[in-house]
Design a protein around this motif. Structure first.
Motif, PDB file in Angstrom:
ATOM      1  N   PRO A  47      15.657   7.457 -18.988  1.00 14.37           N
ATOM      2  CA  PRO A  47      14.551   8.373 -18.784  1.00 14.37           C
ATOM      3  C   PRO A  47      13.451   7.816 -17.911  1.00 14.37           C
ATOM      4  N   GLU A  48      13.379   6.441 -17.823  1.00  9.58           N
ATOM      5  CA  GLU A  48      12.261   5.909 -17.056  1.00  9.58           C
ATOM      6  C   GLU A  48      12.495   5.977 -15.554  1.00  9.58           C
ATOM      7  N   ALA A  49      13.772   6.119 -15.109  1.00  8.85           N
ATOM      8  CA  ALA A  49      14.061   6.061 -13.682  1.00  8.85           C
ATOM      9  C   ALA A  49      13.367   7.158 -12.884  1.00  8.85           C
ATOM     10  N   PRO A  50      13.394   8.451 -13.338  1.00  7.47           N
ATOM     11  CA  PRO A  50      12.741   9.473 -12.541  1.00  7.47           C
ATOM     12  C   PRO A  50      11.241   9.287 -12.426  1.00  7.47           C
ATOM     13  N   ALA A  51      10.605   8.562 -13.401  1.00  5.18           N
ATOM     14  CA  ALA A  51       9.158   8.416 -13.388  1.00  5.18           C
ATOM     15  C   ALA A  51       8.688   7.242 -12.532  1.00  5.18           C
ATOM     16  N   LEU A  52       9.630   6.494 -11.940  1.00 10.52           N
ATOM     17  CA  LEU A  52       9.270   5.311 -11.185  1.00 10.52           C
ATOM     18  C   LEU A  52       8.540   5.695  -9.900  1.00 10.52           C
ATOM     19  N   ARG A  53       7.315   5.231  -9.744  1.00 10.76           N
ATOM     20  CA  ARG A  53       6.517   5.486  -8.538  1.00 10.76           C
ATOM     21  C   ARG A  53       6.551   4.237  -7.662  1.00 10.76           C
ATOM     22  N   ILE A  54       7.456   4.231  -6.719  1.00  9.95           N
ATOM     23  CA  ILE A  54       7.714   3.026  -5.944  1.00  9.95           C
ATOM     24  C   ILE A  54       6.507   2.614  -5.114  1.00  9.95           C
ATOM     25  N   THR A  55       5.685   3.578  -4.706  1.00  5.44           N
ATOM     26  CA  THR A  55       4.545   3.254  -3.847  1.00  5.44           C
ATOM     27  C   THR A  55       3.429   2.533  -4.598  1.00  5.44           C
ATOM     28  N   ARG A  56       3.518   2.460  -5.915  1.00  9.20           N
ATOM     29  CA  ARG A  56       2.509   1.737  -6.689  1.00  9.20           C
ATOM     30  C   ARG A  56       2.818   0.250  -6.798  1.00  9.20           C
ATOM     31  N   SER A  57       3.984  -0.147  -6.326  1.00  8.42           N
ATOM     32  CA  SER A  57       4.411  -1.536  -6.462  1.00  8.42           C
ATOM     33  C   SER A  57       4.004  -2.359  -5.246  1.00  8.42           C
ATOM     34  N   ARG A  58       3.232  -3.416  -5.481  1.00 12.17           N
ATOM     35  CA  ARG A  58       2.863  -4.324  -4.384  1.00 12.17           C
ATOM     36  C   ARG A  58       4.089  -5.071  -3.867  1.00 12.17           C
ATOM     37  N   THR A  59       5.005  -5.388  -4.763  1.00 10.98           N
ATOM     38  CA  THR A  59       6.227  -6.070  -4.339  1.00 10.98           C
ATOM     39  C   THR A  59       7.048  -5.185  -3.418  1.00 10.98           C
ATOM     40  N   ALA A  60       7.124  -3.887  -3.718  1.00 17.05           N
ATOM     41  CA  ALA A  60       7.868  -2.962  -2.860  1.00 17.05           C
ATOM     42  C   ALA A  60       7.255  -2.911  -1.467  1.00 17.05           C
ATOM     43  N   TRP A  61       5.938  -2.860  -1.390  1.00 18.98           N
ATOM     44  CA  TRP A  61       5.267  -2.837  -0.081  1.00 18.98           C
ATOM     45  C   TRP A  61       5.468  -4.155   0.665  1.00 18.98           C
ATOM     46  N   ALA A  62       5.385  -5.274  -0.066  1.00 19.59           N
ATOM     47  CA  ALA A  62       5.613  -6.576   0.578  1.00 19.59           C
ATOM     48  C   ALA A  62       7.038  -6.673   1.096  1.00 19.59           C
ATOM     49  N   LEU A  63       7.996  -6.184   0.309  1.00 23.71           N
ATOM     50  CA  LEU A  63       9.394  -6.233   0.739  1.00 23.71           C
ATOM     51  C   LEU A  63       9.639  -5.318   1.929  1.00 23.71           C
ATOM     52  N   ALA A  64       8.975  -4.152   1.956  1.00 28.89           N
ATOM     53  CA  ALA A  64       9.114  -3.246   3.096  1.00 28.89           C
ATOM     54  C   ALA A  64       8.560  -3.889   4.368  1.00 28.89           C
ATOM     55  N   CYS A  65       7.398  -4.537   4.254  1.00 25.17           N
ATOM     56  CA  CYS A  65       6.814  -5.210   5.427  1.00 25.17           C
ATOM     57  C   CYS A  65       7.697  -6.368   5.887  1.00 25.17           C
ATOM     58  N   PHE A  66       8.209  -7.144   4.941  1.00 22.63           N
ATOM     59  CA  PHE A  66       9.093  -8.249   5.297  1.00 22.63           C
ATOM     60  C   PHE A  66      10.355  -7.728   5.991  1.00 22.63           C
ATOM     61  N   PHE A  67      10.935  -6.669   5.440  1.00 22.56           N
ATOM     62  CA  PHE A  67      12.129  -6.088   6.044  1.00 22.56           C
ATOM     63  C   PHE A  67      11.823  -5.576   7.446  1.00 22.56           C
ATOM     64  N   GLY A  68      10.692  -4.891   7.609  1.00 26.17           N
ATOM     65  CA  GLY A  68      10.341  -4.336   8.908  1.00 26.17           C
ATOM     66  C   GLY A  68      10.085  -5.395   9.959  1.00 26.17           C
ATOM     67  N   LEU A  69       9.406  -6.473   9.582  1.00 22.46           N
ATOM     68  CA  LEU A  69       9.086  -7.523  10.548  1.00 22.46           C
ATOM     69  C   LEU A  69      10.330  -8.328  10.928  1.00 22.46           C
ATOM     70  N   GLN A  70      11.225  -8.574   9.958  1.00 24.69           N
ATOM     71  CA  GLN A  70      12.458  -9.277  10.333  1.00 24.69           C
ATOM     72  C   GLN A  70      13.336  -8.391  11.208  1.00 24.69           C
ATOM     73  N   ALA A  71      13.330  -7.063  10.953  1.00 28.65           N
ATOM     74  CA  ALA A  71      14.083  -6.152  11.810  1.00 28.65           C
ATOM     75  C   ALA A  71      13.486  -6.120  13.212  1.00 28.65           C
ATOM     76  N   THR A  72      12.156  -6.175  13.308  1.00 28.04           N
ATOM     77  CA  THR A  72      11.495  -6.244  14.616  1.00 28.04           C
ATOM     78  C   THR A  72      11.985  -7.451  15.399  1.00 28.04           C
ATOM     79  N   ALA A  73      11.988  -8.621  14.740  1.00 27.32           N
ATOM     80  CA  ALA A  73      12.450  -9.842  15.404  1.00 27.32           C
ATOM     81  C   ALA A  73      13.911  -9.729  15.817  1.00 27.32           C
ATOM     82  N   ALA A  74      14.732  -9.123  14.965  1.00 25.09           N
ATOM     83  CA  ALA A  74      16.161  -9.010  15.280  1.00 25.09           C
ATOM     84  C   ALA A  74      16.399  -8.096  16.472  1.00 25.09           C
ATOM     85  N   TYR A  75      15.705  -6.947  16.522  1.00 24.93           N
ATOM     86  CA  TYR A  75      15.909  -6.015  17.637  1.00 24.93           C
ATOM     87  C   TYR A  75      15.341  -6.577  18.937  1.00 24.93           C
TER      88      TYR A  75
END
Length: 428
Positions: A232-260
């Motif tokens: 039941p908790e899965a649908p209530a998960l607000r991913i944008t409230r997680s600092r770790t999610a934002w940090a991981l998104a930025c890390f993923f985006g910057l490494q993808a920038t370097a790769a491209y």
């Protein structure tokens, strides 16, 4: 007496041929668990799918000049074509969680392989730029949803082997990337020099990847049973409230920038420094090939660590040294810089591993993978374009290389934050 003994024998004989009764006497875990061959099929499916997640891009890069001439494509349109992959990954990747919830991850990946096959088979047959872009977008759509769901399938089918399985498919992904870059041109020449044949041949590999996912498409739970999908908790998960999610998104985006940036511009940097075109291509292949062994090793090491920050710093330091070498002596130490940048580009399998480790549930991994990859690919879009603008206006590689090195610093910061031992469920 004999009548008393006979009844126990009768059920004993009836139990032997009665197959449905046997599983009821076994443990619930064994009765509900998939057969061993299913797990082997998932491994084969993961490897074949990963092999097909980049050839659509790198095979086109190897023949871009021939495609431009054949379709009478302008330079600006060709520039747009090189930025289409991250845009499609960002746009279509958002669809993956909803599709996975409705049809199951296996079915979505199977459909993704079908889309890749169709796109790669159709685009050499079209006669205009618009049709070529549309067919490429179809293939990239299949790649996008499969990109997002690879960590999800690993988490659900192999929750105790996230590192090793992530390493396995990351290695296959790196192998597919470097293989398409290395052999597309020789295969094209062997088939008479037609760029259409050189691009279309990769549809055969994508078609082979469909086969193991057909039986897996029936599974809606991804290997964990229905209880995980019904939390039941899965649908209530607000991913944008997680600092770790934002940090991981930025890390993923910057490494993808370097790769491209590396894939798109590194050969030109070496050629402008006096390195021959053939050697520049080999140097790029070396950079991409570094991901084959390291993509298997790094996730295994990272999965054993509670905090992946030290690996992030090590990879970032290799990138800074590599960019420094490109700035100071691009031709003199070309092989060393190619190796160092190849090590730095292995931030990609590390990011995938952290996606699998930063959530406790399969549903959480779905949301985190979609958010981190979609947001990350959006972040990566301006990088290669900005490098081209700086190169054109400055007339050299000093400013572009300085930009590449500068972007490595926030990548390291974001990676250290994303590598902390915590989950998005704790933060949401």
């Amino acid at each position: 007496m004999h009548d008393d003994v006979t009844p126990p024998r009768t059920p004993t004989r009836t139990l032997d041929p009665a197959a449905p009764a046997a599983p009821r006497l076994e443990s619930p875990a064994r009765a509900a668990g998939p057969a061993p061959w299913v797990f082997r099929l998932v491994v084969v499916g993961l490897v074949l799918a990963a092999l097909n997640l980049r050839p659509a891009i790198t095979s086109l890069g190897a023949l871009l000049e021939e495609v431009r001439d054949g379709l009478h494509m302008s330079g600006s349109v060709a520039g747009v074509l090189t930025s289409v992959p991250p845009l499609c990954f960002a746009v279509f990747g958002v669809m993956a969680p909803r599709l996975a919830r409705r049809f199951g991850p296996g079915a979505v990946v199977c459909a993704g392989m079908v889309a890749i096959t169709a796109g790669l088979a159709i685009r050499p047959l079209v006669g205009g730029t618009a049709g070529f872009l549309a067919a490429s977008a179809l293939a990239l759509m299949g790649i996008a949803v499969s990109n997002v769901l690879m960590p999800v399938i690993v988490k659900r089918w192999f929750p105790d082997r996230v590192g090793s399985m992530t390493g396995l498919y990351s290695m296959a992904l790196a192998l597919g990337t470097s293989l398409a870059a290395a052999v597309t041109v020789p295969m094209t020449e062997a088939m008479g020099g037609s760029w259409k044949a050189g691009l279309g041949i990769w549809a055969a590999l994508a078609a082979a990847a469909i086969l193991p996912w057909i039986p897996l498409a029936r599974d809606r739970s991804g290997g964990t049973g229905h209880r995980a999908a019904q939390r039941p908790e899965a649908p209530a998960l607000r991913i944008t409230r997680s600092r770790t999610a934002w940090a991981l998104a930025c890390f993923f985006g910057l490494q993808a920038t370097a790769a491209y940036i590396t894939m798109g511009w590194m050969p030109q940097i070496f050629r402008d420094a006096g390195v021959s075109a053939g050697t520049a291509g080999v140097l790029l292949a070396v950079t991409m090939a570094m991901g084959v062994p390291l993509a298997f090793v790094i996730p295994r090491v990272a999965a054993r660590m509670k905090n992946q920050g030290p690996i992030v710093v090590f990879l970032g330091a290799c990138g800074l040294i590599g960019y420094g070498g490109l700035y100071l002596a691009p031709s003199g130490g070309a092989w060393a810089w190619a190796l160092l940048l190849g090590i730095s580009n292995c931030a990609f399998p590390l990011a995938l591993t952290m996606i699998g480790m930063r959530s406790r549930s399969g549903a959480g991994v779905v949301r985190l993978s979609a958010f981190a990859q979609s947001t990350g690919y959006l972040i990566s879009i301006p990088g290669p374009l900005l490098v081209g603008v700086l190169y054109q206006h400055s007339g050299g590689w000093g400013l572009p290389i300085a930009l590449m090195a500068a972007l490595m610093v926030p990548q390291m910061v974001a990676g250290v934050l994303a590598g902390r031992d915590r989950t998005i469920e704790d933060e949401c």
